[in-house]
Design a protein around this motif. Sequence first.
Motif, mmCIF file in Angstrom:
data_model
loop_
_atom_site.group_PDB
_atom_site.id
_atom_site.type_symbol
_atom_site.label_atom_id
_atom_site.label_comp_id
_atom_site.label_asym_id
_atom_site.label_seq_id
_atom_site.Cartn_x
_atom_site.Cartn_y
_atom_site.Cartn_z
ATOM 1 N N SER A 120 -1.354 -4.308 -2.952
ATOM 2 C CA SER A 120 -1.589 -4.944 -1.652
ATOM 3 C C SER A 120 -0.744 -6.202 -1.502
ATOM 4 C CB SER A 120 -3.064 -5.304 -1.496
ATOM 5 O OG SER A 120 -3.853 -4.155 -1.517
ATOM 6 N N MET A 121 -0.605 -6.957 -2.575
ATOM 7 C CA MET A 121 0.222 -8.158 -2.536
ATOM 8 C C MET A 121 1.686 -7.784 -2.298
ATOM 9 S SD MET A 121 0.046 -11.096 -5.350
ATOM 10 C CE MET A 121 1.149 -12.444 -5.444
ATOM 11 N N SER A 122 2.146 -6.737 -2.930
ATOM 12 C CA SER A 122 3.512 -6.261 -2.700
ATOM 13 C C SER A 122 3.688 -5.778 -1.268
ATOM 14 C CB SER A 122 3.854 -5.124 -3.664
ATOM 15 O OG SER A 122 3.822 -5.588 -4.987
ATOM 16 N N PHE A 123 2.674 -5.133 -0.731
ATOM 17 C CA PHE A 123 2.717 -4.691 0.656
ATOM 18 C C PHE A 123 2.847 -5.884 1.599
ATOM 19 C CE2 PHE A 123 0.389 -3.840 4.634
ATOM 20 C CZ PHE A 123 1.243 -2.874 5.170
ATOM 21 N N GLY A 124 2.126 -6.959 1.317
ATOM 22 C CA GLY A 124 2.227 -8.167 2.135
ATOM 23 C C GLY A 124 3.630 -8.751 2.108
ATOM 24 N N PHE A 184 9.763 -7.128 6.655
ATOM 25 C CA PHE A 184 9.892 -6.329 7.876
ATOM 26 C C PHE A 184 9.840 -7.213 9.118
ATOM 27 C CE2 PHE A 184 7.831 -3.814 11.267
ATOM 28 C CZ PHE A 184 8.825 -2.867 11.455
ATOM 29 N N ILE A 185 8.918 -8.162 9.155
ATOM 30 C CA ILE A 185 8.810 -9.058 10.313
ATOM 31 C C ILE A 185 10.074 -9.901 10.463
ATOM 32 C CG2 ILE A 185 7.572 -11.074 11.217
ATOM 33 C CD1 ILE A 185 5.017 -9.828 10.023
ATOM 34 N N ILE A 186 10.597 -10.393 9.366
ATOM 35 C CA ILE A 186 11.818 -11.200 9.425
ATOM 36 C C ILE A 186 13.003 -10.347 9.872
ATOM 37 C CG2 ILE A 186 13.482 -12.469 7.991
ATOM 38 C CD1 ILE A 186 10.993 -14.042 8.805
ATOM 39 N N SER A 187 13.053 -9.090 9.451
ATOM 40 C CA SER A 187 14.165 -8.232 9.864
ATOM 41 C C SER A 187 14.109 -7.923 11.361
ATOM 42 C CB SER A 187 14.184 -6.937 9.053
ATOM 43 O OG SER A 187 13.092 -6.114 9.413
ATOM 44 N N TRP A 212 -11.800 -3.306 0.315
ATOM 45 C CA TRP A 212 -10.735 -3.321 1.325
ATOM 46 C C TRP A 212 -10.509 -4.714 1.901
ATOM 47 C CZ3 TRP A 212 -7.296 0.119 0.949
ATOM 48 C CH2 TRP A 212 -7.613 1.404 0.530
ATOM 49 N N ALA A 213 -11.561 -5.510 1.998
ATOM 50 C CA ALA A 213 -11.387 -6.892 2.447
ATOM 51 C C ALA A 213 -10.592 -7.688 1.415
ATOM 52 C CB ALA A 213 -12.745 -7.545 2.693
ATOM 53 N N PHE A 214 -10.864 -7.467 0.148
ATOM 54 C CA PHE A 214 -10.084 -8.147 -0.899
ATOM 55 C C PHE A 214 -8.635 -7.655 -0.920
ATOM 56 C CE2 PHE A 214 -14.063 -9.142 -3.629
ATOM 57 C CZ PHE A 214 -14.236 -10.339 -2.963
ATOM 58 N N CYS A 215 -8.419 -6.369 -0.661
ATOM 59 C CA CYS A 215 -7.043 -5.860 -0.580
ATOM 60 C C CYS A 215 -6.292 -6.507 0.585
ATOM 61 C CB CYS A 215 -7.038 -4.337 -0.434
ATOM 62 S SG CYS A 215 -7.384 -3.452 -1.953
ATOM 63 N N ALA A 216 -6.977 -6.652 1.714
ATOM 64 C CA ALA A 216 -6.347 -7.322 2.863
ATOM 65 C C ALA A 216 -6.046 -8.783 2.542
ATOM 66 C CB ALA A 216 -7.246 -7.218 4.094
ATOM 67 N N PHE A 217 -6.941 -9.449 1.800
ATOM 68 C CA PHE A 217 -6.674 -10.828 1.393
ATOM 69 C C PHE A 217 -5.447 -10.899 0.495
ATOM 70 C CE2 PHE A 217 -7.206 -14.323 -1.650
ATOM 71 C CZ PHE A 217 -7.195 -15.393 -0.770
ATOM 72 N N GLU A 218 -5.319 -9.961 -0.424
ATOM 73 C CA GLU A 218 -4.154 -9.942 -1.308
ATOM 74 C C GLU A 218 -2.859 -9.663 -0.535
ATOM 75 O OE1 GLU A 218 -3.393 -10.562 -4.555
ATOM 76 O OE2 GLU A 218 -5.399 -11.362 -4.819
ATOM 77 N N GLY A 261 0.492 -11.972 -0.401
ATOM 78 C CA GLY A 261 1.870 -11.493 -0.499
ATOM 79 C C GLY A 261 2.757 -12.023 0.609
ATOM 80 N N MET A 262 2.198 -12.243 1.784
ATOM 81 C CA MET A 262 2.967 -12.840 2.884
ATOM 82 C C MET A 262 3.041 -14.354 2.756
ATOM 83 S SD MET A 262 2.129 -10.851 6.401
ATOM 84 C CE MET A 262 3.272 -11.865 7.292
#
Length: 192
Positions: free
Chosen positions: A90-94, A100-103, A156-162, A166-167
């Motif tokens: 999840s951290m890598s996904f962030g 992606f946002i910067i691109s 899933w909430a902890f995954c979203a936090f991670e 990552g961001m």
Amino acid sequence: MIRQRTASSTSIALRKPGFLCDPVSPTLTIPGPSTNPLLDYKLLVVGLIQTCFEGSLYLFVFAWVPYIQEVSPPDEQPPLGYIFSCFMVSMSFGSLLYTFIISLSTLDSPTVAGDSPPTNQKAISLHFKMIVGVCTTSGLTLFAAVAGRSEHTRFWAFCAFEACVGMYYPVIGLIRGKLVPDGHRATVSDAP
């Protein structure tokens, strides 16, 4: 005797150049933001953001195992290794989401004749907007994890936090890199 020696050595240290004191007059002088980056309000905001976000991150590091175990069935041990590896994914996904946002932004696009190149102000503005989104989302995900009463909700909430973590690191790294002058970077990083 010891008090006098300590007081005199403190006053000598404060009178040295660089300790915010004029060597001729014993009064304390505070330089303007142009000479002291520690007095810039943007850096104070960045420091507050770092303190709050990284504090919640360290709290998460120590609390995620008991929070997962609290809602798991008593006869079943949760697979903590798999859960931790999902957090790292999840951290890598962030981090990939940040890329992606910067691109998609126009910060790194090549300039055409007559166009002005992207400015530091534009990059800082985009990253401040991103850090607000990251902090808001991470706060909501931690609230959902605490309020949720099922394993899946907390996981899933902890995954979203991670993913927010990552961001967070590339965003705050760029903000600090743009706002803190090279000559003051070590001083600002080590400021108490």
